[in-house]
Enzyme design. Structure first.
Site, short mmCIF file in Angstrom:
data_model
loop_
_atom_site.label_atom_id
_atom_site.label_comp_id
_atom_site.label_asym_id
_atom_site.label_seq_id
_atom_site.Cartn_x
_atom_site.Cartn_y
_atom_site.Cartn_z
N GLY A 91 0.81 -1.21 0.00
CA GLY A 91 0.00 0.00 0.00
C GLY A 91 0.84 1.26 0.00
O GLY A 91 1.10 1.82 -1.05
N SER A 187 4.34 -5.88 -3.92
CA SER A 187 4.16 -4.44 -3.99
C SER A 187 4.98 -3.73 -2.92
O SER A 187 6.15 -4.03 -2.74
CB SER A 187 2.66 -4.12 -3.87
OG SER A 187 2.41 -2.78 -4.19
N TYR A 188 4.38 -2.79 -2.18
CA TYR A 188 5.15 -2.07 -1.16
C TYR A 188 5.63 -3.02 -0.07
O TYR A 188 6.67 -2.80 0.54
CB TYR A 188 4.32 -0.94 -0.56
CG TYR A 188 5.17 0.08 0.19
CD1 TYR A 188 5.75 1.14 -0.49
CD2 TYR A 188 5.40 -0.05 1.55
CE1 TYR A 188 6.55 2.07 0.19
CE2 TYR A 188 6.19 0.86 2.23
CZ TYR A 188 6.76 1.92 1.54
OH TYR A 188 7.57 2.82 2.21
N ASP A 387 2.33 -5.81 -15.46
CA ASP A 387 2.24 -4.69 -14.52
C ASP A 387 3.07 -3.53 -15.06
O ASP A 387 4.25 -3.70 -15.36
CB ASP A 387 2.77 -5.15 -13.16
CG ASP A 387 2.82 -4.04 -12.12
OD1 ASP A 387 2.16 -3.00 -12.33
OD2 ASP A 387 3.51 -4.22 -11.10
N HIS A 439 0.22 -7.13 -11.42
CA HIS A 439 0.91 -6.75 -10.19
C HIS A 439 0.70 -7.77 -9.07
O HIS A 439 1.64 -8.14 -8.37
CB HIS A 439 0.38 -5.38 -9.76
CG HIS A 439 1.12 -4.76 -8.63
ND1 HIS A 439 2.41 -4.33 -8.73
CD2 HIS A 439 0.72 -4.49 -7.35
CE1 HIS A 439 2.79 -3.81 -7.57
NE2 HIS A 439 1.79 -3.89 -6.72
#
Length: 471
Positions: A91, A187-188, A387, A439
């Site tokens: 996020g 992701s993050y 992605d 992603h």
């Protein structure tokens, strides 16, 4: 004298009971906490399962009342013989419960009515015990009694809280002490939470000699590891796939390569806005799949801040909508033992407030990797190749920056006779791309993601053309 002793004991009982009520201090034993956390059945579950699962809270800061929500889903078959896999979403502010479990790798996935569940054929709990954590506070059902905590989240505290969570969680589930432990996510989380938590665990072990967290490896999916290298790869990916114009590509490379993802200059922001318009209304985390037309999220200009972490869509692009409905149902929150006070507020798959108030974010976590590689941990970087925001090009630039010797040549890997992606082995690290995945790899290609996790946990190579590679 005997009466006086009993009066003393009774007084102590009431004192501790009051302490528990006022400060959250828990007098229950670990086994009692575990029993309370057991989930018997979920609303909308019309099928039986042959594994146990537990959910609830672990307090990571007594003074602030900072508590992280977790969901443990034990493995099918002989759970005691299988490793434990921690899954984290990014996020910052995206729920690992709602995203990772319900939309990606967990057994319980939500149907289009938002009220019933189906059992995933590709759940990773077929090969491992799965632990999901909503981290940091403000994410999913996690909360703090100190409202300022949500305003002060950042990389450093997230790693500290996650380590504290694991140590306290192992007190509740002592059978997992010393069990093979792997950290996975995307992701993050992939680019920051995972390597930073691994580093925190290693430092804790060196300082205390406590190896109850038996860290064996980490697998990072579509991670933004280095700001500059991710910009370099993302701009190139968008241009080579015909998503942006030559003029915009040149502007991005001229003015925005050295921008921080946390602090984008107004001039670069305008260029990102131009790129957003040129891209059109597509899912930038999976550029070749349809968007959810009816979803408010579909019209969000995701490229404006070039943030990594929002979930993408799978075959049914509106799956986030269904999951949001499900985790806002009071009966679901009760079944999962969510704090009623927290559950009163609207549950979100990703809480933008957490992201907006993020305090510290490293522009590069590359310096962490040499130490982790030196320790002999199993490290895989995996990348869905559709992605555009944390693309396969950026992952390859990132790995190249580590300057690792190649130990296994570039080749295609296969699943059910079809090319599943491409892979190359480096000294201390393995690269894997997943063909046609966005992603959130398990969301778009759950069968291929399952093939990857099986190979990763077993320490084996992905199948070649002459191998079956059955999932």
């Amino acid at each position: 004298m005997e009466n006086g002793r009993w009066v003393f004991v009774v007084c102590l009982f009431f004192i501790f009971a009051e302490l528990q009520r006022c400060s959250g201090f828990d007098l229950r034993s670990s086994s009692e906490e575990r029993d309370v956390d057991r989930v018997n059945e979920l609303p909308g579950q019309s099928f039986n399962v042959d594994f146990a699962h537990y959910s609830g809270y672990v307090t990571v800061s007594e003074g602030h009342g900072r508590s992280l929500f977790y969901w443990l889903i034990e493995a099918t078959g002989n759970a005691s013989s299988k490793p434990i896999v921690l899954w984290l979403n990014g996020g910052p502010g995206c729920s690992s419960i709602g995203n990772g479990e319900a939309m990606e790798i967990g057994p319980f996935q939500v149907n289009s009515d938002g009220k019933t569940l189906h059992l995933s054929n590709y759940s990773w709990n077929q090969v491992a015990n799965l632990l999901f954590i909503d981290t940091p506070v403000g994410t999913g059902y996690s909360y703090s009694n100190d409202s300022s905590d949500v305003l002060n989240n950042g990389d450093e505290r997230t790693a500290i809280d996650s380590l504290e969570f694991l140590l306290r969680w192992l007190e509740r589930f002592p059978e997992y002490r010393g069990r093979e432990f792997y950290i996975t996510g995307e992701s993050y989380a992939g680019c920051h939470y995972i390597p930073q938590l691994a580093q925190a665990i290693v430092k804790y072990q060196a300082a205390t000699g406590d190896y109850s967290i038996n860290l064996k490896g980490l697998m990072v999916g579509n991670g933004l590891t280095d700001d500059y290298l991710n910009h370099l790869g993302a701009f190139q990916y968008m241009w080579t796939n015909g998503l942006i114009s030559d003029a915009t590509f040149n502007l991005l490379n001229t003015f925005c390569l050295f921008e921080s993802y946390q602090h984008i200059s107004p001039h670069c922001q305008k260029i990102f806005d131009i790129a957003t318009e040129e891209l059109g209304n597509i899912d930038q985390y999976s550029v070749f799949t349809s968007s959810c037309i009816n979803s408010a999220a579909s019209s969000t200009k995701l490229l404006k801040r070039m943030k990594v972490g929002r979930i993408g869509e799978q075959y049914d692009p509106c799956t986030e909508d269904y999951t949001t409905i499900y985790f806002n149902l009071p009966e679901v929150q009760q079944a999962l033992h969510a704090n009623p006070a927290v559950a009163q507020s609207k549950w979100k798959a990703c809480n933008d407030f957490v992201d907006k108030h993020w305090k510290d974010s490293a522009t590069s976590v590359l310096p962490i990797y040499p130490c982790l590689i030196h320790l002999g941990l199993r490290i895989w970087m995996i990348s869905g190749d559709t992605d555009s925001l944390a693309p396969v090009t950026s992952t390859r630039y990132t790995i190249n920056a580590l300057k690792l010797p190649i130990v296994a040549p570039w080749r295609a890997w296969y699943d059910h006779g079809q090319v599943g992606g491409w892979t190359q082995g480096y000294l201390g690290l393995n690269f894997v791309s997943v063909r046609g995945a966005g992603h959130d790899i398990p969301m778009y290609k759950p069968d291929l993601a399952f093939a990857v996790i099986k190979a990763f946990l077993s320490g084996s190579s992905l199948p070649g053309p002459s191998e079956h590679g059955d999932s």
